[in-house]
Enzyme design. Structure first.
Site, short mmCIF file in Angstrom:
data_model
loop_
_atom_site.label_atom_id
_atom_site.label_comp_id
_atom_site.label_asym_id
_atom_site.label_seq_id
_atom_site.Cartn_x
_atom_site.Cartn_y
_atom_site.Cartn_z
N SER A 1 1.05 -1.23 -0.05
CA SER A 1 0.19 0.02 0.21
C SER A 1 1.04 1.19 0.01
O SER A 1 -0.04 2.53 -0.03
CB SER A 1 -1.20 -0.10 1.42
OG SER A 1 -2.50 -0.60 0.87
N THR B 1 -5.11 -12.46 -0.38
CA THR B 1 -4.74 -13.17 -0.11
C THR B 1 -5.09 -13.35 1.58
O THR B 1 -4.88 -14.58 1.58
CB THR B 1 -2.99 -12.62 1.07
OG1 THR B 1 -3.81 -11.10 1.08
CG2 THR B 1 -2.13 -12.52 -0.55
N TYR C 1 -10.61 2.07 4.95
CA TYR C 1 -9.82 2.15 3.47
C TYR C 1 -10.07 1.19 2.91
O TYR C 1 -10.76 -0.04 2.95
CB TYR C 1 -8.16 1.10 4.52
CG TYR C 1 -7.51 1.43 4.09
CD1 TYR C 1 -6.07 2.31 3.63
CD2 TYR C 1 -6.92 0.33 3.12
CE1 TYR C 1 -5.44 2.35 3.19
CE2 TYR C 1 -5.61 0.52 2.98
CZ TYR C 1 -4.76 1.57 2.94
OH TYR C 1 -3.27 0.93 2.72
N ASN D 1 -9.27 -0.57 -0.98
CA ASN D 1 -8.49 -0.06 -2.60
C ASN D 1 -8.80 0.00 -3.09
O ASN D 1 -7.91 0.10 -4.40
CB ASN D 1 -7.96 -1.88 -2.59
CG ASN D 1 -7.37 -2.40 -1.35
OD1 ASN D 1 -5.79 -1.75 -1.06
ND2 ASN D 1 -7.25 -3.41 -0.78
#
Length: 380
Positions: free
Chosen positions: A70, A140, A178, A180
């Site tokens: 990140s 992941t 947060y 992505n």
């Protein structure tokens, strides 16, 4: 200034034993290998601990290439702000005006995307305070499914469409979370307004001006330049643990939220330029570092950067990131003179079992580097 080589770093470790001891402790906590680069009033120091490979003896290379996770967001935000300076993007323009083909809430602005206040679903999965988990792509936390899909190419448009098919986390601008997805949308905006790939624009506006020769913005390329340590992923199946070398994988699964590759030297140059404001016009540097509150104690979030309050020792500009067995840290005082960057390689897993040791080790390093001696006061 002549930078120490890896051989010199071993000897130099005797000059900063407190830092070397923390590196050794971080490795003892379960991290496979770590390198550290510090620049402060004492000069420049580098050190390493642990191993480059789990079945080898060599330490990780001091300035090896690493997937920076990140930290990519800070690069993407800086690129966007450089395009704002060129008049190609406006921070308070709705993202839907740049990307009308997507069903974006027209209240979501470019600024909200960069500051994680859009409310858009995180395509790698959402974790809610009540323990509810809503899955996204096989990232992941997916265990073997991620391993089996690690060479799949994900189009950024498909990641955005997946995210927009899920309920928003909150109304635009009403909270912080947060995601992505925010940075994949920004990537598509960059490519739309410039007519060029994000890699080409990153090279034109960030890499070349700063001389970042060890940094790359991949798309679906699976390799990583030498020298580099190795990253691993562990999963369980039928009660048996399996560990896979995932150094090479297709980073399109994390797109412009976490796909870049860099070195501790380049990260030092970059975060110093971000913190000191040398990369951006003054008004845009101020926009980048103007923060809103986050759920993380002592941490505010600007446009692609965290600003950590160190109390009597001032503050630092920072972003950290991990990506499938690799991680990187970057910190700088507001004048850019004191910096700390680190690269890590480890064995990742679905439970993120090394997350707490990683965070604890990172804060020990911050304390050792930034909570001692004079801290620069930001210019008025």
């Amino acid at each position: 200034m002549t930078l120490p080589t890896q051989q010199h770093a071993t000897a130099a470790a005797q000059d900063r034993p407190e830092l070397q001891a923390i590196l050794d402790d971080i490795v003892d906590s379960g991290i496979t290998g770590i390198t550290l680069r510090v620049r402060d009033e004492h000069g420049e120091w580098t050190g390493a601990a642990g191993r480059s490979e789990i079945d080898g003896d060599a330490k990780p290379p001091i300035d090896g290439h690493v997937r920076i996770g990140s930290n990519t967001k800070t690069f993407t935000a800086a690129l966007t702000l450089r395009l704002v300076a060129e008049g190609r993007i406006a921070l308070d323009t709705p993202a839907s005006e740049y990307l009308p083909e997507f069903d974006l809430d027209p209240r979501i602005t470019v600024r909200m995307l960069l500051q994680h206040t859009s409310g858009v679903f995180n395509f790698t999965g959402e974790y809610y305070p009540d323990g509810t988990v809503v899955s996204g792509i096989p990232a992941t936390p997916a265990g073997r499914e991620w391993v089996d899909n690690r060479f799949v190419t994900y189009a950024p448009e498909d990641l955005v469409r997946l995210a927009l098919s899920k309920p928003a986390r909150f109304e635009p601008g009403m909270d912080w979370s947060y995601s992505n997805t925010n940075y994949v949308i920004v990537r598509l905006i960059v490519e739309r307004v410039t007519g060029r790939s994000v890699a080409e624009e990153m090279d034109r506006l960030i890499f070349q001006p700063l001389g970042l020769s060890g940094t790359a913005q991949p798309s679906a390329e699976t390799d990583i330049a030498e020298p580099h340590a190795h990253a691993y992923y562990r999963y369980e199946e039928d009660g048996e643990a399996h560990t896979t070398d995932v150094t090479e994988h297709n980073p399109s699964w994390i797109s412009s939220g976490g796909d870049m590759i860099s070195t501790s030297q380049d990260l030092q140059t970059f975060i110093s330029s971000i913190a000191s404001g040398t990369l951006l016009p003054a008004e845009l540097h101020a926009e980048m570092c103007a923060t809103r509150e986050t759920p993380i104690p002592g941490m505010g979030y600007g446009l692609g950067v965290f600003v950590q309050d160190l109390g009597a020792h001032g503050r630092v500009i920072t972003h950290n990131g991990g990506a499938a067995g690799f991680a990187a840290l970057m910190y700088a005082t507001p004048d850019g003179r004191r910096t700390m960057t680190a690269t890590l390689n480890y064995v990742d897993d679905a439970a993120m079992s090394l997350a707490i040791p990683f965070q604890q080790g990172s804060q020990r390093l911050v304390d050792a580097v930034f909570r001692t001696g004079p801290v620069a006061t930001p210019a008025a």
